[in-house]
Design a protein around this motif. Structure first.
Motif, PDB file in Angstrom:
ATOM      1  N   UNK A   1       0.553  -3.839  -2.065  1.00 49.27           N
ATOM      2  CA  UNK A   1      -0.171  -4.106  -0.839  1.00 49.27           C
ATOM      3  C   UNK A   1      -1.012  -5.381  -0.990  1.00 49.27           C
ATOM      4  N   UNK A   2      -0.800  -6.330  -0.070  1.00 48.68           N
ATOM      5  CA  UNK A   2      -1.625  -7.530   0.037  1.00 48.68           C
ATOM      6  C   UNK A   2      -2.000  -7.694   1.510  1.00 48.68           C
ATOM      7  N   UNK A   3      -2.943  -8.571   1.803  1.00 46.30           N
ATOM      8  CA  UNK A   3      -3.296  -8.821   3.194  1.00 46.30           C
ATOM      9  C   UNK A   3      -4.177  -7.736   3.781  1.00 46.30           C
ATOM     10  N   UNK A   4      -4.199  -7.676   5.100  1.00 44.53           N
ATOM     11  CA  UNK A   4      -5.153  -6.815   5.812  1.00 44.53           C
ATOM     12  C   UNK A   4      -4.543  -5.554   6.407  1.00 44.53           C
ATOM     13  N   UNK A   5      -3.233  -5.403   6.333  1.00 46.78           N
ATOM     14  CA  UNK A   5      -2.623  -4.193   6.880  1.00 46.78           C
ATOM     15  C   UNK A   5      -3.083  -2.979   6.088  1.00 46.78           C
ATOM     16  N   UNK A   6      -3.344  -1.880   6.777  1.00 43.88           N
ATOM     17  CA  UNK A   6      -3.822  -0.667   6.113  1.00 43.88           C
ATOM     18  C   UNK A   6      -2.685   0.323   5.906  1.00 43.88           C
ATOM     19  N   UNK A   7      -2.778   1.077   4.827  1.00 42.84           N
ATOM     20  CA  UNK A   7      -1.796   2.094   4.471  1.00 42.84           C
ATOM     21  C   UNK A   7      -2.569   3.370   4.144  1.00 42.84           C
ATOM     22  N   UNK A   8      -2.108   4.499   4.669  1.00 49.40           N
ATOM     23  CA  UNK A   8      -2.817   5.758   4.479  1.00 49.40           C
ATOM     24  C   UNK A   8      -3.007   6.074   3.004  1.00 49.40           C
ATOM     25  N   UNK A   9      -4.278   6.238   2.612  1.00 51.41           N
ATOM     26  CA  UNK A   9      -4.579   6.676   1.258  1.00 51.41           C
ATOM     27  C   UNK A   9      -4.354   5.648   0.183  1.00 51.41           C
ATOM     28  N   UNK A  10      -4.040   4.399   0.564  1.00 46.06           N
ATOM     29  CA  UNK A  10      -3.744   3.372  -0.433  1.00 46.06           C
ATOM     30  C   UNK A  10      -4.597   2.134  -0.147  1.00 46.06           C
ATOM     31  N   UNK A  11      -4.918   1.400  -1.192  1.00 49.66           N
ATOM     32  CA  UNK A  11      -5.693   0.178  -1.037  1.00 49.66           C
ATOM     33  C   UNK A  11      -4.941  -0.991  -1.650  1.00 49.66           C
ATOM     34  N   UNK A  12      -5.475  -2.182  -1.489  1.00 52.31           N
ATOM     35  CA  UNK A  12      -4.802  -3.388  -1.967  1.00 52.31           C
ATOM     36  C   UNK A  12      -4.610  -3.384  -3.474  1.00 52.31           C
ATOM     37  N   UNK A  13      -3.594  -4.109  -3.903  1.00 49.03           N
ATOM     38  CA  UNK A  13      -3.382  -4.368  -5.326  1.00 49.03           C
ATOM     39  C   UNK A  13      -4.630  -5.023  -5.904  1.00 49.03           C
ATOM     40  N   UNK A  14      -5.072  -4.528  -7.060  1.00 52.59           N
ATOM     41  CA  UNK A  14      -6.281  -5.028  -7.713  1.00 52.59           C
ATOM     42  C   UNK A  14      -5.993  -6.077  -8.790  1.00 52.59           C
ATOM     43  N   UNK A  15      -4.736  -6.450  -8.951  1.00 51.71           N
ATOM     44  CA  UNK A  15      -4.340  -7.475  -9.931  1.00 51.71           C
ATOM     45  C   UNK A  15      -4.819  -7.124 -11.346  1.00 51.71           C
ATOM     46  N   UNK A  16      -4.630  -5.854 -11.705  1.00 56.52           N
ATOM     47  CA  UNK A  16      -4.959  -5.405 -13.060  1.00 56.52           C
ATOM     48  C   UNK A  16      -3.730  -5.446 -13.956  1.00 56.52           C
ATOM     49  N   UNK A  17      -2.555  -5.351 -13.346  1.00 58.56           N
ATOM     50  CA  UNK A  17      -1.280  -5.302 -14.075  1.00 58.56           C
ATOM     51  C   UNK A  17      -1.259  -4.184 -15.109  1.00 58.56           C
ATOM     52  N   UNK A  18      -1.776  -3.036 -14.719  1.00 58.99           N
ATOM     53  CA  UNK A  18      -1.661  -1.829 -15.538  1.00 58.99           C
ATOM     54  C   UNK A  18      -0.786  -0.809 -14.812  1.00 58.99           C
ATOM     55  N   UNK A  19       0.140  -1.324 -14.042  1.00 57.57           N
ATOM     56  CA  UNK A  19       0.901  -0.512 -13.096  1.00 57.57           C
ATOM     57  C   UNK A  19       1.603   0.664 -13.754  1.00 57.57           C
ATOM     58  N   UNK A  20       2.189   0.446 -14.922  1.00 59.73           N
ATOM     59  CA  UNK A  20       3.003   1.492 -15.533  1.00 59.73           C
ATOM     60  C   UNK A  20       2.166   2.687 -15.972  1.00 59.73           C
ATOM     61  N   UNK A  21       0.870   2.545 -16.011  1.00 60.66           N
ATOM     62  CA  UNK A  21       0.020   3.675 -16.370  1.00 60.66           C
ATOM     63  C   UNK A  21      -0.194   4.633 -15.197  1.00 60.66           C
TER      64      UNK A  21
END
Length: 570
Positions: free
Chosen positions: A217-237
């Protein structure tokens, strides 16, 4: 059992979905939202979004020995460890214990598995690309295997439906070989990647360089229960923010919100039950993973979404007088035509300059170079069919670069605070052709702890792929050199099937029941209330990551099943 995803268990449902990953989550969502009481079966343990991402917020120093795999991890994952994918303490828990889940190899096959609610949607690389008609017509054009029974126009609206729900960030390119998605804003390239992009596009009129298209998720569109990518790159965890799409953060909660879903983990499906009178399936047989108790659940429609190998194994075990070699296997294609993407080939180099530039955050993707071979005219090659793309990126080194040169003293203290030089690498992702003899079979002499046959792989790359790899390396070197990189070195390491973690093709769809297992709506030709919508159905492999295509086909098939049920056809 937790009540979060569960309704009270019963014997009969409108629909059964086997698997909770990329495809299973979409099947559950679409069937439940269309009003079907749906039982979702997962062979692995329960995982709760956020609560069970136990390493998501740990730093490197929170792990013993820098987080490298312990002896115990390696002993439990000997086959998966050889790939390098399970070599750390932060994510090994998402990969199965090889000793508890054995398989056999005539030729090496790296089968990466995650048995838990959410499946490999917690582990995937999130690269999301549409197929084009170049892909859907490839077999017909080349006279290879069988023709796809669908074309891009059939799938395009379902790509859009999926993209607008999961969120795909990327840049529109208007390329015929790589259709644009309904995009969220693209992530930014860093300065060296941007330099590479401009130089490659100046030097080659047939090539584009863009940022990877990813389900973040990037930009301003909203998704239920989800927020923007935090650019942590710990995705696989596991992402506690829901910044990237997983079934655990997205489709399964959507299904649960309808009140129509019953989720049952620890449920190993091993057979689809066939009724010879109605010529339909009536349900599935299940073994409880923990207690080993046996159950039967009934339903009007069944979706197999357990993965290309697992779903096909279930069909192979579903033997009856009508289907002595496995349900839907009149064509003898079950288990055949295993495909993947071949990788581990490309080039890297050093860039001198931009020493005053750095980047912020840890972007969870890299650059992407779309396919530019065998698209017609001068792009065509005589030494191999199909094509490849590249993924890669540029980054700066760290203090480790200085240690070898500066053992101690004032210079070390100053340099240890400065970033190292720039490097960039690009690696190829190549298409694998469907070969009938690339297959797996079931070994009934080697049973697992639940008394089920184990899988035996006999598959590998062939001449077409090895010829392609030469071009993949040479073209990578050429692009980096044209862009002004120094000390450019190509590489082509040992490779094989499974390493791309995109296994597919073991129950292909086609136009003729004599040469395929499924029709154009993902139904078994001869058992119309059984749908298979994971990688099993793939008739060819393209050169792009396949998960977006699995999701689009699954959404399409689920809505087809709902309409067929209403019409009384299944």
């Amino acid at each position: 059992m937790s009540k979060f995803y569960y309704n009270e268990e019963q014997e009969s449902y409108d629909a059964i979905v086997v698997g909770t990953g990329i495809s299973g989550g979409w099947a559950a969502k679409e069937l439940c939202e269309n009003g079907l009481k749906t039982l979702v079966l997962e062979r692995g343990r329960m995982v709760k979004h956020i609560d069970d991402y136990v390493t998501a917020n740990k730093d490197p120093w929170d792990f013993p020995n820098g987080g490298v795999a312990t002896k115990e991890i390696i002993e439990k994952q000997p086959k998966q460890h050889r790939t390098g994918y399970t070599t750390n303490q932060a994510s090994h828990m998402w990969f199965v214990n090889d000793l508890e889940h054995p398989y056999n190899e005539i030729r090496r096959f790296d089968w990466m598995r995650g048995y838990h609610v959410g499946g490999r949607s917690l582990q995937w690389g999130r690269q999301s690309y549409r197929w084009s008609d170049i892909d859907f017509t490839a077999n017909q054009r080349d006279g290879i295997a069988v023709d796809w029974p669908v074309r891009y126009k059939d799938i395009a609206p379902w790509y859009s439906k999926v993209e607008n729900f999961i969120g795909v960030s990327g840049e529109a390119l208007n390329l015929p070989q790589l259709p644009d998605s309904d995009f969220l804003p693209p992530m930014d390239l860093n300065c060296v990647e941007d330099h590479f992009k401009n130089k490659v596009m100046e030097s080659f009129d047939d090539r584009a360089v863009t940022v990877g298209r990813v389900a973040h998720i990037t930009g301003d569109k909203t998704f239920d229960g989800r927020t923007k990518c935090q650019f942590r790159n710990r995705c696989i965890r596991g992402c506690p923010f829901g910044g990237y799409f997983s079934s655990l953060s997205s489709t399964l909660p959507a299904a649960e919100a309808t009140g129509n879903m019953t989720l049952r983990p620890d449920s190993i499906v091993h057979e689809v039950i066939y009724d010879p009178d109605t010529k339909k399936a009536t349900g599935v047989r299940v073994i409880d993973r923990v207690t080993k108790e046996k159950y039967e659940f009934k339903a009007k429609v069944i979706f197999l979404c357990a993965s290309a190998i697992a779903s096909t194994s279930i069909l192979m075990q579903s033997r009856s007088d009508r289907f002595p070699n496995g349900m839907g296997n009149d064509s003898d294609q079950l288990g055949r035509n295993i495909m993947d993407h071949h990788l581990g080939v490309g080039a890297s180099g050093v860039f001198e300059g931009y020493d005053d530039k750095y980047y912020k955050g840890r972007r969870p993707n890299g650059v992407y170079i779309p396919r530019f071979r065998n698209l017609g005219g001068s792009s065509n090659r005589k030494d191999y069919k199909r094509g490849f793309g590249y993924q890669g990126g540029a980054s700066r080194g760290n203090w480790e670069e200085t240690v070898a040169e500066l053992a101690y003293g004032k210079d070390l203290k100053e340099n240890i605070l400065k970033p190292g030089g720039w490097r960039m690498g690009i690696g190829g992702f190549g298409e694998v052709l469907p070969y009938q003899d690339n297959r797996f079979t079931l070994d009934y002499d080697k049973l697992d702890q639940w008394g089920l046959p184990t899988v035996t792989f006999d598959a590998d790359l062939q001449e077409n792929e090895f010829n392609m790899r030469k071009d993949m390396q040479e073209s990578a070197v050429e692009m980096l050199e044209k862009a002004g990189f120094k000390d450019v070195k190509g590489h082509d390491g040992p490779t094989g099937l499974g390493l791309g973690i995109h296994e597919m093709g073991t129950a292909r769809m086609g136009r003729d029941r004599k040469t395929s297992v499924l029709n154009g709506h993902n139904q078994l030709h001869d058992v119309p209330n059984v749908y298979v919508t994971d990688g099993s159905f793939m008739t060819s492999s393209s050169c792009v990551n396949p998960s977006l295509t699995y999701m689009a086909f699954t959404a399409r098939a689920a809505n087809h099943a709902v309409q067929e049920l209403k019409k009384g056809n299944i």
